[in-house]
Structure formats: C-alpha cells, structure tokens
Write an enzyme that holds these catalytic residues in place. Structure first.
Site, short mmCIF file in Angstrom:
data_model
loop_
_atom_site.label_atom_id
_atom_site.label_comp_id
_atom_site.label_asym_id
_atom_site.label_seq_id
_atom_site.Cartn_x
_atom_site.Cartn_y
_atom_site.Cartn_z
N GLU A 173 0.88 -1.17 0.00
CA GLU A 173 0.00 0.00 0.00
C GLU A 173 0.92 1.22 0.00
O GLU A 173 1.74 1.37 0.88
CB GLU A 173 -0.88 0.01 1.24
CG GLU A 173 -1.80 -1.19 1.33
CD GLU A 173 -2.36 -1.38 2.74
OE1 GLU A 173 -3.58 -1.23 2.92
OE2 GLU A 173 -1.56 -1.66 3.65
N ASP A 414 -5.82 -12.35 3.20
CA ASP A 414 -5.15 -11.12 3.63
C ASP A 414 -3.80 -11.43 4.28
O ASP A 414 -3.55 -12.53 4.76
CB ASP A 414 -6.06 -10.40 4.63
CG ASP A 414 -5.81 -8.90 4.68
OD1 ASP A 414 -4.80 -8.43 4.12
OD2 ASP A 414 -6.65 -8.20 5.28
N GLU A 463 -5.69 -6.10 -3.77
CA GLU A 463 -5.52 -4.81 -3.08
C GLU A 463 -4.29 -4.11 -3.66
O GLU A 463 -4.36 -3.56 -4.74
CB GLU A 463 -5.41 -4.99 -1.57
CG GLU A 463 -5.49 -3.65 -0.83
CD GLU A 463 -5.26 -3.77 0.66
OE1 GLU A 463 -5.62 -2.82 1.38
OE2 GLU A 463 -4.70 -4.78 1.12
N GLU A 469 -9.53 2.50 3.29
CA GLU A 469 -9.36 2.08 4.68
C GLU A 469 -8.39 3.01 5.43
O GLU A 469 -8.48 3.15 6.65
CB GLU A 469 -8.86 0.65 4.75
CG GLU A 469 -7.46 0.43 4.24
CD GLU A 469 -7.03 -1.04 4.32
OE1 GLU A 469 -5.92 -1.27 4.82
OE2 GLU A 469 -7.80 -1.93 3.92
#
Length: 663
Positions: A173, A414, A463, A469
């Site tokens: 991310e 995840d 993702e 988030e």
C-alpha cells in the site's frame, strides 16, 4: 537445381545471421523502435518518433551453472513475425482486446530464448528457458537507463526500514513521491508500476506481467544516477509464524538465489509502456494482454459483483434492537440490506474465526455459519469469508472443500505482504485450488496484479493500493484526494484494485478526521460515486453501513446499479495527480465518472463515443455548497446534447457521475 539454390541461400542467411550483433524491431505503426545489441552484453534502446525513451540498457539472467544469459551469449538464429488478433477478456474493463505486435525471437546456444515485442503502446521482453534440466536463477539484471534527470512518480515501499532485506516484507500500500530520478532515496525500494515523465508530455510506465513461480520486481536507484535497476527478494530458506494475529509467515533466512526454475520456464515480461497523453495510461491493457490465457474451461460459475462490507464501518448499525458486532443478527441485517438493493455478496471480515489460532475451522460462538449461509441463500445473497494467509495456507485443500460444500462463494485472503517466489507460488496454488471448488478469490494484503486474473479468472480482485481504509486512522496527514487522481494512471495499469469506496460521510480537506467508529472520506459525495466508474474492480465493496446507505437511498441506487465488469472503456481525459474522466459501457448503458484534485475544476467532456440517436442521462453533480459541506450534491436528468459536448464543474476534491441510456 532449385533445391540446391534454396539450400545454398539458407546456408548463406544462417552464416550472415551468426555474425549479426544488432537487431531493430518496430511497432506496427512504426512510431516505437527497439534496437537490440548483442555485442558482449545484451542491451537495448527504445525510441518513439525519434525521441530517446531508454538509453542503452543491459539485461541478463545469472544461472547456477556459471552461465549468465546475456553475457557473451552465442546466437543460433533469430525469427520475426507479426501478430494481429483479438483476445477475449473475462471479468475485465472490456470484452475484447486488440493484440497487435511485431516479435523478435533470439535463440541462443546457452539454452535460452530472448523474446522482444513491439506494440504501438510499448516494448516488452522476456527470457525463456529452452533446456531440458531444472536450474536455479541466482539473479536477474533489468536496467532502465534514461538520458536526463526526469521527474518520476515513485511508489516507495511503505514504512520505516533498517535495510533492504526488511523492505521485502511490506503491505504494498503506497503513496507516490514525485521526484527527479537523481533525487530518489538510494536505500529505498519501489515497486512497479512506476511512471517517468519525459519531455513533451510523454510518459514511460515500467511494469511486469505473467509473474509465475518467480519473485516480483522492485526498482531502486542506489547510485544517484538517472537509471533504475531491478531488485528481487531471494528465495526464503526458513520462515516462522508471526505477524498480524499470528496469521503471517515471516522470513528468517534466505537462499543465495532468487528462484528455483523448471526446464522450459517462461519468465516475466518486462514492460516499457510509452504514452503521449496521460489518459492513455488510464486505459492500458498491456499487463492483461501479456498474461497467460485462462486455465479454466468453465467460467459460468464466476460471478462478479458488489459486496456489502462491515469492517470499514465498524459493524456500524444503528436503530436496531440488538448490539451490532460479530454475530448472526448483525450479518442478517447486512444480508437484508444486500438483498433489498440487489447486491450480490456480503463479506464476513476478520473476527468470524477465533483470534490468534490461525485455524479457519474454529468459529466464534456468536456466529452460526450454516444458518447464515442458509439465510443468505434464501435472500439470493452469497457469503464471502475473510481469511488470514497462514490460516488459509496451512490446510488449503480442506478449507476450500469444507466451505465450498457449506455454500460459501469465495475468500478474501489477507496479510501475505511478500512477493518472493514462495509467496507468488502460494497465489497460484490458491487460485488453482479455489477454482477446483468453484470459489472466488480476492487477494488483499498482497502484491500488485501481474495478470493472474487472466490466467485464473476466479481471482477477481487485488488490493496493493492505498485505499479508503486509510481514512479510518489518518486525518489531514494523508492526501487521499490527490492519490485518487494519481493511482488510476499508475497502479491501475497493473490491474483491478480492491480500494473499497462508497463512503456516505464525506469531508473537505479542513473537516476530515480519522475516526474508526464513524469513518469518512476526503472529498465530495459525487467523488465516491465516480470511483465506482473510474476504479476497475470486478468485486467491488460498499464500505459504509446499511444504516448510512438507507439514509442516502438515491446514491445507493446509483451504486447498486453500476456494473463491475464492462464491454467497453474510453479514457476521456486526464492528467496525473490533477484530474481524470472515464466512460465505460455495459449492455448498451454508459457510465461516466470524473474526479479532480483539491482544485475546483470545469471540464468539457467529449461524448462522441455515443452512437446515433437521442440519449438521456442521470447526472450526479457536486452541490453548490460542496466546497464546505462535502456531502452536498444534486441529481438531475438531462438530454445529452446533439454535438455530444458537455461541460461539468467539480468542487474542490470533487467528482461527477452520470448514467447514460437511449431515449
């Protein structure tokens, strides 16, 4: 006599070829040129309409037998061909993809081929093993040399790290740092895609595709030059359970090589995309196009769609007569909401399985999965389960069989947080095993997509994005609005994003706060609606609570109607980090989404993609007071002008969404 002449001609051609050290490959339109040199080291250059894109850049692969593919390699023969075909795309942003390229295959004595292709959109290459024995890859050299100190959008590995080794464990991310190449951090890894801004508005996007049984490629500039070079996590030698809730495998030592490879292995495509306009990057098919075709014969059971999701809104129900949380009453409320609004799935995120056990067969007492699945089935809603990586991997076959037989439709997996060969292999094993039991897969906490969604179309989302988030715990320190108009030109080149949009609490730059129980978005309400059109996401979350959506039924109706896969996509306009506008069509109905950064903006949209006839549009505009009250919007129904030109205005951090259909 003719036969003898033909034999002599072939011999002459072969002798001439053996002495040849330079090759040139042009794109079908002639604008892109790759020049390959075999003199000692294999290197290549790329130019576009005479402009230098890449200066001479070396490539090689070091094998365990002491041979380096690309160093003094002996050419046996070279072949060229042109291919012009269409690819059927599945669960993608369009139904058909043009696959038109010129190809050069260089066959070397050292048991490898080097394949170059030139497309109108870019140049790609890959190594292919031609030997009959398994082998080890010690390292790969992929260099990208630029002739000037160009600025670049760099997605550094996120977090504070003590060394390179520790950076291989990361969430993928990222935010983007806009910096000259010489100004890059010398000890920080970046992952692809990466964008370099050249002169005259041209951009280069570096990416990879068909990553299978091989580590993902990082890029680094460790010497302060104008070059980027590859870096790879070495193969794990030992791991231990740990990390988030004991759901991860932490690498404790590594081998002195990056991959163990089978004979005849095909290695990842290295991609150099060249664009003349930023909007071209917002609709680029190179990664999907280069991936291995589908290995599944029956795709009829794969159902893309939307997901009612509880984690982001913190199980945020109100005006109910039970305590909301991880229990059957709460999930029945989400199922009821999904059924009422024709939303295909509900997800049970982290919490349904007993914490710290890494055991997906241990369900918390307040959840009765069989009863929930039966209830969901009665409402025509599917159930998807969240799973931590280690809990899923330790007994993958049994988990998939058990929950498939129970009626679960898929898994959101995840916290992988690695892309070494071992972890890439896990993704393929998961895709294959899940498909065997007709289960969808959403890879969260994972590396960027590299075409696995083409090879195994049941892998429906990824993702590897700094998604919504982040707004739960970040205030003004994170500029999500600028990220939203940067990411579609870079990260989305790689493939779909599990961004998880849909916030009904919306805030300006001044009023946004990070609040876990009642989270909000940066930017306007119409921005959230536009993201359902702009962000490619075949399995698309509704991040807010049923309570919030029921208060905003007009917006909920728009969200629930937006398709998640498309027949056609048109990138209308855009500039990286400033604004974007995209149109997509499904079954004759067009949707348009537009977003701006923190600058209020007026844009003219060219809707000439609409065929002859009259069209009606349902329009969602930022309201007159959206600069102060971000949730302010206006819905109206208009007739599309005959000249197909339309002017739109967006507030600061704003957006625009529209549904178009024939009268």
């Amino acid at each position: 006599m003719k036969k003898l002449f033909f034999t002599i001609l072939l011999f002459a051609l072969a002798n001439n070829l053996l002495g040849q050290e330079k090759f040139q490959l042009k794109s079908p339109d002639g604008k892109l040129v790759a020049a390959i040199s075999l003199s000692g080291k294999i290197s290549y250059t790329v130019s576009h309409e005479g402009d230098i894109i890449l200066s001479p850049s070396n490539l090689s692969m070091e094998i365990d037998n002491g041979i380096v593919w690309g160093r003094n390699s002996k050419l046996i023969n070279a072949k060229t061909k042109e291919v012009n075909q269409e690819i059927d795309a599945h669960f993608y942003k369009k139904r058909k993809i043009t696959d038109h390229y010129n190809e050069l295959i260089l066959n070397f004595k050292e048991d490898f081929n080097l394949i170059f292709r030139a497309y109108n959109e870019g140049v790609v290459y890959r190594f292919v093993s031609t030997g009959n024995k398994d082998f080890i890859v010690k390292n790969e050299e992929a260099s990208f040399n630029f002739d000037k100190d160009y600025p670049a959008y760099i997605p550094y590995v996120k977090g504070k790290f003590k060394d390179i080794e520790s950076q291989y464990f990361n969430s993928f991310e990222n935010e983007y740092t806009y910096t000259p190449l010489r100004g890059m951090h010398k000890d920080k890894l970046a992952f692809t895609p990466v964008i370099i801004s050249l002169d005259g508005g041209k951009k280069v996007c570096l990416a990879e595709s068909d990553l299978e049984s091989y580590p993902g490629m990082y890029l680094i500039n460790s010497d302060g030059s104008t070059s980027l070079r590859s870096d790879f996590a070495k193969h794990p030698a030992a791991t231990k359970q740990g990390g988030h809730n004991q759901l991860q495998q932490l690498v404790t030592s590594r081998q002195p090589y990056i991959a163990k490879s089978k004979a005849k292995s095909k290695f990842p495509w290295r991609i150099i995309i060249v664009s003349t306009k930023d909007k071209e990057l917002a609709d680029n098919d190179m990664v999907y196009r280069l991936a291995s075709p589908s290995r599944l014969n029956d795709l009829s059971w794969i159902k893309p769609g939307k997901v009612a999701w509880e984690w982001w809104n913190h199980w945020g129900l109100s005006k109910v007569d039970f305590e909301a949380g991880i229990n059957n009453d709460t999930y029945k409320a989400y199922i009821d909401f999904a059924s009422k609004n024709k939303i295909e799935y509900v997800i049970l995120d982290e919490g349904w399985a007993v914490n710290l056990q890494a055991d997906l067969f241990k369900v918390v007492p307040d959840i009765d999965l069989k009863a929930l699945i039966a209830y969901a089935n009665s409402k025509n809603v599917g159930i998807i389960l969240w799973a931590g990586y280690y809990a899923f991997d330790r007994d993958m076959e049994r988990v998939c069989k058990h929950y498939s037989e129970m009626g679960v439709k898929g898994f959101k997996i995840d916290f992988m947080d690695r892309d070494d060969q071992q972890m890439v292999d896990f993704h393929y094993r998961t895709a294959r095993t899940a498909a065997k039991y007709k289960l969808l897969v959403d890879f969260h906490g994972t590396y960027k997509p590299t075409g696995l969604n083409r090879t195994y179309p049941n892998v429906i989302n990824f993702e590897a994005v700094n998604g919504l988030e982040q707004m739960k715990w970040n205030g003004t320190e994170l500029d999500q609005v600028t990220y939203d108009v940067t990411m579609p030109f870079i990260r989305m080149v790689a493939g779909p994003v599990d961004y998880t949009q849909g916030a009904m609490r919306n805030a300006t730059k001044r009023t946004h706060r990070g609040i876990n129980d009642e989270p909000m978005s940066q930017g306007t309400r119409c921005r959230q609606l536009a993201e359902y059109v702009i962000f490619e996401s075949p399995l698309n979350m509704l991040c807010d609570s049923p309570t919030s959506y029921e208060k905003e039924q007009e917006c909920t109706d728009f969200i629930s109607a937006v398709p998640t896969v498309w027949d056609h996509t048109v990138a209308l306009d855009g500039q990286i980090s400033q604004y974007i506008a995209i149109a997509r069509e499904k079954a004759g109905v067009w949707y348009v989404g537009a977003m701006t950064n923190w600058d209020a903006r007026t844009m003219e949209l060219d809707l000439s993609f609409l065929k002859e006839g009259s069209y009606i549009a349902e329009v969602y505009r930022d309201g007159a007071n959206a600069n102060r009250i971000a949730s302010d919007y206006k819905k109206e129904t208009i007739t599309i002008p005959a000249n197909r030109k339309m002017t739109i205005a967006m507030a600061k951090g704003g957006g625009f969404a529209m549904k178009i259909y024939k009268k």
